[in-house]
Design an enzyme around this catalytic site. Structure first.
Site, mmCIF file in Angstrom:
data_model
loop_
_atom_site.group_PDB
_atom_site.id
_atom_site.type_symbol
_atom_site.label_atom_id
_atom_site.label_comp_id
_atom_site.label_asym_id
_atom_site.label_seq_id
_atom_site.Cartn_x
_atom_site.Cartn_y
_atom_site.Cartn_z
ATOM 1 N N GLY A 44 -5.505 -4.547 7.156
ATOM 2 C CA GLY A 44 -6.555 -3.526 7.367
ATOM 3 C C GLY A 44 -7.646 -3.870 8.295
ATOM 4 O O GLY A 44 -8.221 -2.804 8.922
ATOM 5 N N THR A 68 0.833 -0.963 0.120
ATOM 6 C CA THR A 68 -0.074 0.096 -0.058
ATOM 7 C C THR A 68 0.955 1.317 0.010
ATOM 8 O O THR A 68 1.934 1.123 0.627
ATOM 9 C CB THR A 68 -1.032 -0.049 1.269
ATOM 10 O OG1 THR A 68 -1.655 -1.081 1.215
ATOM 11 C CG2 THR A 68 -1.530 1.429 1.380
ATOM 12 N N ARG A 115 -14.417 -6.726 -0.307
ATOM 13 C CA ARG A 115 -13.863 -6.414 0.709
ATOM 14 C C ARG A 115 -13.368 -5.060 0.559
ATOM 15 O O ARG A 115 -12.675 -4.666 -0.138
ATOM 16 C CB ARG A 115 -12.724 -7.596 0.934
ATOM 17 C CG ARG A 115 -11.850 -7.239 2.300
ATOM 18 C CD ARG A 115 -10.572 -6.363 2.051
ATOM 19 N NE ARG A 115 -9.865 -6.481 3.144
ATOM 20 C CZ ARG A 115 -8.570 -5.609 3.316
ATOM 21 N NH1 ARG A 115 -8.235 -4.958 2.139
ATOM 22 N NH2 ARG A 115 -8.103 -5.762 4.358
ATOM 23 N N VAL A 116 -13.503 -4.367 1.905
ATOM 24 C CA VAL A 116 -13.004 -2.847 1.739
ATOM 25 C C VAL A 116 -12.021 -2.771 3.004
ATOM 26 O O VAL A 116 -12.463 -3.573 3.844
ATOM 27 C CB VAL A 116 -14.134 -1.802 1.608
ATOM 28 C CG1 VAL A 116 -13.402 -0.491 1.859
ATOM 29 C CG2 VAL A 116 -14.871 -1.931 0.807
ATOM 30 N N GLY A 117 -10.910 -2.329 2.888
ATOM 31 C CA GLY A 117 -9.861 -2.467 3.805
ATOM 32 C C GLY A 117 -9.875 -1.005 4.740
ATOM 33 O O GLY A 117 -10.836 -0.186 4.740
ATOM 34 N N ASP A 118 -8.835 -0.596 5.342
ATOM 35 C CA ASP A 118 -8.875 0.431 6.178
ATOM 36 C C ASP A 118 -8.292 1.653 5.450
ATOM 37 O O ASP A 118 -8.937 2.674 5.883
ATOM 38 C CB ASP A 118 -7.591 0.200 7.190
ATOM 39 C CG ASP A 118 -6.395 -0.090 6.762
ATOM 40 O OD1 ASP A 118 -6.183 -0.648 5.670
ATOM 41 O OD2 ASP A 118 -5.566 0.506 7.236
ATOM 42 N N THR A 159 -0.404 1.101 6.685
ATOM 43 C CA THR A 159 -0.510 0.015 5.890
ATOM 44 C C THR A 159 -0.354 -1.146 6.804
ATOM 45 O O THR A 159 0.216 -0.938 7.888
ATOM 46 C CB THR A 159 1.052 0.066 4.819
ATOM 47 O OG1 THR A 159 0.947 -1.150 4.212
ATOM 48 C CG2 THR A 159 2.212 0.119 5.844
ATOM 49 N N GLY A 160 -0.744 -2.271 6.243
ATOM 50 C CA GLY A 160 -0.967 -3.544 7.420
ATOM 51 C C GLY A 160 -2.298 -4.184 6.991
ATOM 52 O O GLY A 160 -3.096 -3.723 6.032
HETATM 53 N N1 ASP Z 1 -4.077 -1.842 4.658
HETATM 54 C C1 ASP Z 1 -4.176 -2.421 3.122
HETATM 55 C C2 ASP Z 1 -5.613 -3.204 3.273
HETATM 56 O O1 ASP Z 1 -5.928 -3.937 4.342
HETATM 57 C C3 ASP Z 1 -3.183 -3.413 2.945
HETATM 58 C C4 ASP Z 1 -1.886 -2.977 2.951
HETATM 59 O O2 ASP Z 1 -1.487 -2.026 3.597
HETATM 60 O O3 ASP Z 1 -1.003 -3.589 2.153
HETATM 61 O O4 ASP Z 1 -6.378 -3.101 2.361
#
Ligand code: ASP
Length: 266
Positions: free
Chosen positions: A182, A128, A156-159, A179-180
């Site tokens: 989510g 990300t 799916r929707v992330g953070d 990032t991480g």
């Molecule tokens: N945070 C992002 C998500 O969960 C993924 C990522 O940071 O690589 O969509």
């Protein structure tokens, strides 16, 4: 842009646009694939001066999802648009689109095949992109863009596009881009929790950001943030093995790093 007196908002939008254009990163071109083999992108931008924010989720088509998010912020009455409605809005607003093949990357495709074959054994792949900035006028801004997580369920929707989870900016406290994993950042309202620690507990940005990343790690969620506060202090903590990151301030050389724990801003 910042050295020339440009705004934090324009600087974070430009940084994220450049990273989306690079297929090495999991955002825009080179986004990861869902388990159905599709690409669905999330992006968000927030202006700390007035807390205006714009985001798109689960979109495929806009060349730069961050520009789509900015159009939502500046040209709609809303904060977050998803799917087909978001695409229709972007077309109306003249946001640039690309052909499907533009977004494809063979490396990401192979990553999906590996994830499908060894669902449990493959470590999660991130990538990300995000940027935070403080400009000469003291305005803060944050922008984040992602293809999400390899093999995610379509829809799916992330953070990333959730204000206060993966993205947040408020001139009174700080600007954060995360990032991480989510799901953990959403459940912990991670970006907002960092800002809240500054406002309510008087913590330094460094302490607050590290504490929240540690809290997520203890709960089983890895990741990191890039953060800048109202005084210009920086924090770039992460609990993953590495995090591609860089920073610069007026009169200072550009620093980049991947693995080692970086710079301490105090
Ligand atoms: N945070 C992002 C998500 O969960 C993924 C990522 O940071 O690589 O969509």
């Amino acid at each position: 842009m910042l050295a020339a007196g440009g705004s934090a908002l324009n600087a974070v939008a430009a940084a994220v646009t450049a990273l989306e254009d690079d297929p090495l990163f999991n955002a825009g071109r080179g986004s990861v694939f869902t388990h159905a083999g599709t690409q669905e992108m999330d992006a968000c931008i927030m202006d700390g001066a007035d807390r205006r924010a714009g985001a798109v989720a689960s979109v495929f088509g806009p060349r730069n999802p961050i520009q789509a998010a900015r159009a939502v912020m500046e040209k709609s009455r809303h904060v977050l648009l998803v799917g087909e409605g978001a695409l229709a809005f972007c077309r109306e607003q003249g946001v640039a689109f690309c052909e499907p093949g533009y977004f494809h990357s063979d490396a990401r495709w192979r990553e999906l095949q590996r994830a499908l074959e060894h669902a449990e054994r493959e470590p999660p792949q991130y990538g990300t992109v995000g940027a935070v900035a403080r400009d000469r006028r003291g305005n803060l801004a944050a922008a984040t863009s992602t293809g999400g997580m390899t093999g995610k369920t379509p829809g799916r929707v992330g953070d990333t596009p959730i204000i206060g989870a993966g993205t947040y900016a408020d001139n009174a406290s700080c600007a954060i881009s995360a990032t991480g994993q989510g799901e953990f950042f959403i459940r912990h309202a991670a970006a907002f929790e960092i800002a809240a620690r500054l406002r309510h507990a008087g913590q330094t940005l460094d302490r607050a950001a590290r504490a929240v990343i540690a809290e997520l790690a203890a709960a089983g969620g890895s990741g990191g943030v890039v953060a800048v506060d109202r005084t210009g202090a920086l924090a770039l903590p992460f609990s993953t093995a590495g995090m591609y990151r860089g920073f610069v301030r007026d009169g200072m050389a550009i620093h980049t790093a991947i693995y080692d724990e970086p710079y301490r801003s105090g």
